[in-house]
Design a protein around this motif. Structure first.
Motif, mmCIF file in Angstrom:
data_model
loop_
_atom_site.group_PDB
_atom_site.id
_atom_site.type_symbol
_atom_site.label_atom_id
_atom_site.label_comp_id
_atom_site.label_asym_id
_atom_site.label_seq_id
_atom_site.Cartn_x
_atom_site.Cartn_y
_atom_site.Cartn_z
ATOM 1 N N VAL A 219 33.927 47.145 18.116
ATOM 2 C CA VAL A 219 35.270 46.901 18.635
ATOM 3 C C VAL A 219 35.610 45.427 18.432
ATOM 4 O O VAL A 219 34.731 44.579 18.305
ATOM 5 C CB VAL A 219 35.393 47.284 20.132
ATOM 6 N N GLU A 220 36.889 45.162 18.415
ATOM 7 C CA GLU A 220 37.361 43.790 18.276
ATOM 8 C C GLU A 220 37.019 43.013 19.556
ATOM 9 O O GLU A 220 36.891 43.604 20.630
ATOM 10 C CB GLU A 220 38.876 43.774 18.049
ATOM 11 N N PRO A 221 36.878 41.697 19.449
ATOM 12 C CA PRO A 221 36.546 40.888 20.629
ATOM 13 C C PRO A 221 37.511 41.079 21.802
ATOM 14 O O PRO A 221 37.070 41.123 22.954
ATOM 15 C CB PRO A 221 36.586 39.449 20.103
ATOM 16 N N ASP A 222 38.798 41.208 21.529
ATOM 17 C CA ASP A 222 39.765 41.403 22.619
ATOM 18 C C ASP A 222 39.513 42.701 23.368
ATOM 19 O O ASP A 222 39.626 42.747 24.593
ATOM 20 C CB ASP A 222 41.200 41.397 22.088
ATOM 21 N N LEU A 223 39.172 43.758 22.645
ATOM 22 C CA LEU A 223 38.885 45.031 23.294
ATOM 23 C C LEU A 223 37.581 44.943 24.083
ATOM 24 O O LEU A 223 37.492 45.448 25.209
ATOM 25 C CB LEU A 223 38.813 46.163 22.273
ATOM 26 N N ALA A 224 36.580 44.278 23.537
ATOM 27 C CA ALA A 224 35.316 44.100 24.259
ATOM 28 C C ALA A 224 35.554 43.349 25.568
ATOM 29 O O ALA A 224 35.003 43.708 26.617
ATOM 30 C CB ALA A 224 34.306 43.356 23.381
ATOM 31 N N SER A 225 36.403 42.337 25.520
ATOM 32 C CA SER A 225 36.734 41.570 26.712
ATOM 33 C C SER A 225 37.479 42.434 27.734
ATOM 34 O O SER A 225 37.194 42.389 28.935
ATOM 35 C CB SER A 225 37.579 40.356 26.328
ATOM 36 N N ALA A 226 38.425 43.233 27.250
ATOM 37 C CA ALA A 226 39.175 44.116 28.146
ATOM 38 C C ALA A 226 38.253 45.144 28.796
ATOM 39 O O ALA A 226 38.386 45.444 29.988
ATOM 40 C CB ALA A 226 40.302 44.809 27.378
ATOM 41 N N LEU A 227 37.305 45.673 28.038
ATOM 42 C CA LEU A 227 36.359 46.639 28.602
ATOM 43 C C LEU A 227 35.459 45.988 29.653
ATOM 44 O O LEU A 227 35.157 46.594 30.690
ATOM 45 C CB LEU A 227 35.522 47.273 27.495
ATOM 46 N N ALA A 228 35.037 44.760 29.399
ATOM 47 C CA ALA A 228 34.230 44.033 30.388
ATOM 48 C C ALA A 228 35.049 43.784 31.655
ATOM 49 O O ALA A 228 34.541 43.930 32.775
ATOM 50 C CB ALA A 228 33.730 42.717 29.795
ATOM 51 N N ASP A 229 36.321 43.427 31.487
ATOM 52 C CA ASP A 229 37.197 43.231 32.647
ATOM 53 C C ASP A 229 37.378 44.536 33.414
ATOM 54 O O ASP A 229 37.378 44.555 34.639
ATOM 55 C CB ASP A 229 38.560 42.684 32.210
ATOM 56 N N TYR A 230 37.546 45.630 32.695
ATOM 57 C CA TYR A 230 37.708 46.928 33.347
ATOM 58 C C TYR A 230 36.467 47.248 34.180
ATOM 59 O O TYR A 230 36.569 47.706 35.322
ATOM 60 C CB TYR A 230 37.949 48.030 32.314
ATOM 61 N N ALA A 231 35.289 47.002 33.613
ATOM 62 C CA ALA A 231 34.041 47.253 34.338
ATOM 63 C C ALA A 231 33.961 46.389 35.600
ATOM 64 O O ALA A 231 33.504 46.851 36.648
ATOM 65 C CB ALA A 231 32.838 47.002 33.431
ATOM 66 N N ALA A 232 34.423 45.140 35.515
ATOM 67 C CA ALA A 232 34.416 44.249 36.682
ATOM 68 C C ALA A 232 35.370 44.766 37.758
ATOM 69 O O ALA A 232 35.044 44.772 38.955
ATOM 70 C CB ALA A 232 34.789 42.828 36.268
ATOM 71 N N ILE A 233 36.550 45.199 37.339
ATOM 72 C CA ILE A 233 37.529 45.740 38.286
ATOM 73 C C ILE A 233 37.007 47.041 38.888
ATOM 74 O O ILE A 233 37.170 47.297 40.087
ATOM 75 C CB ILE A 233 38.894 45.931 37.598
ATOM 76 N N PRO B 187 30.362 48.741 30.499
ATOM 77 C CA PRO B 187 31.467 49.301 29.721
ATOM 78 C C PRO B 187 31.051 50.521 28.897
ATOM 79 O O PRO B 187 31.787 51.498 28.824
ATOM 80 C CB PRO B 187 31.906 48.146 28.823
ATOM 81 N N GLU B 188 29.850 50.484 28.329
ATOM 82 C CA GLU B 188 29.419 51.607 27.489
ATOM 83 C C GLU B 188 29.210 52.894 28.295
ATOM 84 O O GLU B 188 29.217 53.996 27.730
ATOM 85 C CB GLU B 188 28.166 51.271 26.672
ATOM 86 N N THR B 189 29.077 52.772 29.605
ATOM 87 C CA THR B 189 29.004 53.952 30.471
ATOM 88 C C THR B 189 30.406 54.457 30.798
ATOM 89 O O THR B 189 30.623 55.667 30.943
ATOM 90 C CB THR B 189 28.262 53.605 31.779
ATOM 91 N N LEU B 190 31.350 53.532 30.908
ATOM 92 C CA LEU B 190 32.726 53.902 31.252
ATOM 93 C C LEU B 190 33.525 54.437 30.061
ATOM 94 O O LEU B 190 34.410 55.266 30.232
ATOM 95 C CB LEU B 190 33.450 52.692 31.855
ATOM 96 N N VAL B 191 33.236 53.966 28.868
ATOM 97 C CA VAL B 191 34.019 54.338 27.692
ATOM 98 C C VAL B 191 34.064 55.854 27.459
ATOM 99 O O VAL B 191 35.150 56.394 27.209
ATOM 100 C CB VAL B 191 33.545 53.574 26.435
ATOM 101 N N PRO B 192 32.954 56.596 27.540
ATOM 102 C CA PRO B 192 33.072 58.043 27.338
ATOM 103 C C PRO B 192 34.027 58.714 28.333
ATOM 104 O O PRO B 192 34.794 59.609 27.950
ATOM 105 C CB PRO B 192 31.637 58.557 27.516
ATOM 106 N N VAL B 193 34.013 58.268 29.579
ATOM 107 C CA VAL B 193 34.922 58.835 30.582
ATOM 108 C C VAL B 193 36.363 58.462 30.246
ATOM 109 O O VAL B 193 37.280 59.277 30.381
ATOM 110 C CB VAL B 193 34.542 58.368 31.997
ATOM 111 N N MET B 194 36.573 57.233 29.788
ATOM 112 C CA MET B 194 37.912 56.808 29.381
ATOM 113 C C MET B 194 38.421 57.683 28.240
ATOM 114 O O MET B 194 39.577 58.131 28.251
ATOM 115 C CB MET B 194 37.898 55.350 28.924
#
Length: 78
Positions: free
Chosen positions: A20-34, A45-52
């Motif tokens: 993934v692009e760096p911006d998407l990786a950052s957004a996924l990390a932020d999502y995991a934090a939230i 993030p890699e655990t959340l992505v399949p559910v997303m």
């Protein structure tokens, strides 16, 4: 013997590798934090992505219609 539920399908996870692009990786990390702040449980993030992805695909009516048509054609031998 007849049971109320059918035999379960294969549920063995299939591993996919993607970049993934760096911006998407950052957004996924932020999502995991939230997510962690919201639910009090840390998930990578890699655990959340399949559910997303499952949630996204389940909410895409156009995809569901097209997929149903695709499988209907395939079962007819087209």
């Amino acid at each position: 013997m007849s049971l109320r539920i059918a035999q379960l399908p294969d549920r063995t996870p299939v591993k996919l590798t993607l970049s993934v692009e760096p911006d998407l990786a950052s957004a996924l990390a932020d999502y995991a934090a939230i997510y962690a702040k919201t639910y009090g449980a840390e998930e990578k993030p890699e655990t959340l992505v399949p559910v997303m992805l499952e949630t996204f695909l389940a909410s895409d009516a156009g995809f569901k219609r097209a997929r149903k048509a695709l499988h209907a054609r395939a079962s007819k031998g087209d």
